[in-house]
Structures are given as C-alpha cells and as structure tokens.
Design a protein around this motif. Sequence first.
Motif, PDB file in Angstrom:
ATOM      1  N   LYS A  92      -3.488   2.011   4.316  1.00 41.40           N
ATOM      2  CA  LYS A  92      -4.060   2.804   3.212  1.00 41.40           C
ATOM      3  C   LYS A  92      -4.753   4.050   3.760  1.00 41.40           C
ATOM      4  O   LYS A  92      -4.593   5.149   3.236  1.00 41.40           O
ATOM      5  N   ARG A  93      -5.536   3.870   4.817  1.00 37.47           N
ATOM      6  CA  ARG A  93      -6.279   4.981   5.422  1.00 37.47           C
ATOM      7  C   ARG A  93      -5.317   6.032   5.988  1.00 37.47           C
ATOM      8  O   ARG A  93      -5.504   7.232   5.805  1.00 37.47           O
ATOM      9  N   ILE A  94      -4.267   5.565   6.655  1.00 38.13           N
ATOM     10  CA  ILE A  94      -3.273   6.476   7.240  1.00 38.13           C
ATOM     11  C   ILE A  94      -2.572   7.269   6.137  1.00 38.13           C
ATOM     12  O   ILE A  94      -2.368   8.483   6.253  1.00 38.13           O
ATOM     13  N   ASP A 111      -5.337  -2.364   5.396  1.00 40.41           N
ATOM     14  CA  ASP A 111      -6.338  -1.325   5.118  1.00 40.41           C
ATOM     15  C   ASP A 111      -6.120  -0.091   5.992  1.00 40.41           C
ATOM     16  O   ASP A 111      -6.346   1.034   5.561  1.00 40.41           O
ATOM     17  N   ASP A 112      -5.668  -0.300   7.241  1.00 41.10           N
ATOM     18  CA  ASP A 112      -5.330   0.833   8.104  1.00 41.10           C
ATOM     19  C   ASP A 112      -4.206   1.657   7.491  1.00 41.10           C
ATOM     20  O   ASP A 112      -4.213   2.884   7.545  1.00 41.10           O
ATOM     21  N   LYS A 129      -3.674   8.055   3.144  1.00 43.16           N
ATOM     22  CA  LYS A 129      -4.612   9.028   2.562  1.00 43.16           C
ATOM     23  C   LYS A 129      -4.917  10.188   3.503  1.00 43.16           C
ATOM     24  O   LYS A 129      -5.186  11.298   3.054  1.00 43.16           O
ATOM     25  N   ALA A 130      -4.858   9.948   4.807  1.00 39.61           N
ATOM     26  CA  ALA A 130      -5.217  10.972   5.790  1.00 39.61           C
ATOM     27  C   ALA A 130      -4.198  12.109   5.869  1.00 39.61           C
ATOM     28  O   ALA A 130      -4.541  13.221   6.261  1.00 39.61           O
ATOM     29  N   THR A 174       0.818  -1.212   0.000  1.00 42.92           N
ATOM     30  CA  THR A 174       0.000   0.000   0.000  1.00 42.92           C
ATOM     31  C   THR A 174       0.854   1.265   0.000  1.00 42.92           C
ATOM     32  O   THR A 174       0.371   2.333  -0.337  1.00 42.92           O
ATOM     33  N   SER A 208       1.889  11.524   6.442  1.00 40.91           N
ATOM     34  CA  SER A 208       1.606  10.682   7.608  1.00 40.91           C
ATOM     35  C   SER A 208       2.835   9.928   8.094  1.00 40.91           C
ATOM     36  O   SER A 208       2.809   9.362   9.191  1.00 40.91           O
TER      37      SER A 208
END
Length: 141
Positions: free
Chosen positions: A114-116, A111-112, A118-119, A28, A37
């Motif tokens: 990916k979220r991190i 998945d975490d 993008k954040a 990712t 991040s």
Amino acid sequence: LHARPLGRTCFVVVATPRCPRHAQGRQTQVGKHDFSSFTVTTRYERSTMVRDLHRITIKETPISAGDSAHFGAQKGNLLTLKFKGGGFLFRMVRCLTGTLVSVGLGKLSPDDVKRILKAKDRRLASVTSPPDGLYLMKVFY
C-alpha cells in the motif's frame, strides 16, 4: 528475488512463498491507481500512469512427479498469476509479480505494498520478475 528461468515457461523462486500472503498483497493493487511505482521509465512519456487493474488471481498447484522433469526436478508448488486490467504500463505486470513474490516470501508486507503504491516511486518496489513465463492470454475490446 532469487529466481532462475526454466526455459521460457516459468521461473523458479528458490524459497517457498506463502500463498495467503500473496492474496493479501494483491488486494491492495486491484482497482484504479497510479502505478508509477510498478513501471520502469521508458523513452516515451505517458499522459497518465493511472491504470484500472480489475483482478489478480493466484493459483497454487503442486508439481507432480510427472511434471518434475519439466520443472528441473523441483519439488514444491507452481504459482500461476493472472492479471486482468484496462491496460498496462511498460513492465508493470513483471514489477507487480516481483512485488507479490516478495510479499509471499515475507520480505514485504501487504501494508508495504500500500505504501509503495501511494509513494509513486519505483525505487521502493521489489525487483522486476524475469520475463520467463509471461504471456498475453487475451485482449478484450
């Protein structure tokens, strides 16, 4: 991340990470992204936090009986992480390493990650790994 340094060559993770989870987490992060991040604030401003991370390789090697004295009589595996990219931000590799170790320990999912990513918020990522064992291997021009 509960880690303790062993000299300047590596650090020990108290629990046993699962290498397949590392592999999912690293996929990712490879590519051209804003790595806000995965850096820490510095006194100087960067024009962009976008970097192109070409490859992350993770190699797992059992610690042999002959090496156990060097690694503090630890049993388990030695994980070697290599990062290749077009440039890195301040402490970016250490932040990515801490996150990948957290994925391997099951504290974060791919998945975490990916979220991190993008954040674009450092507070969401895992802890920064210690500098022990971090080496610049080669510079490409």
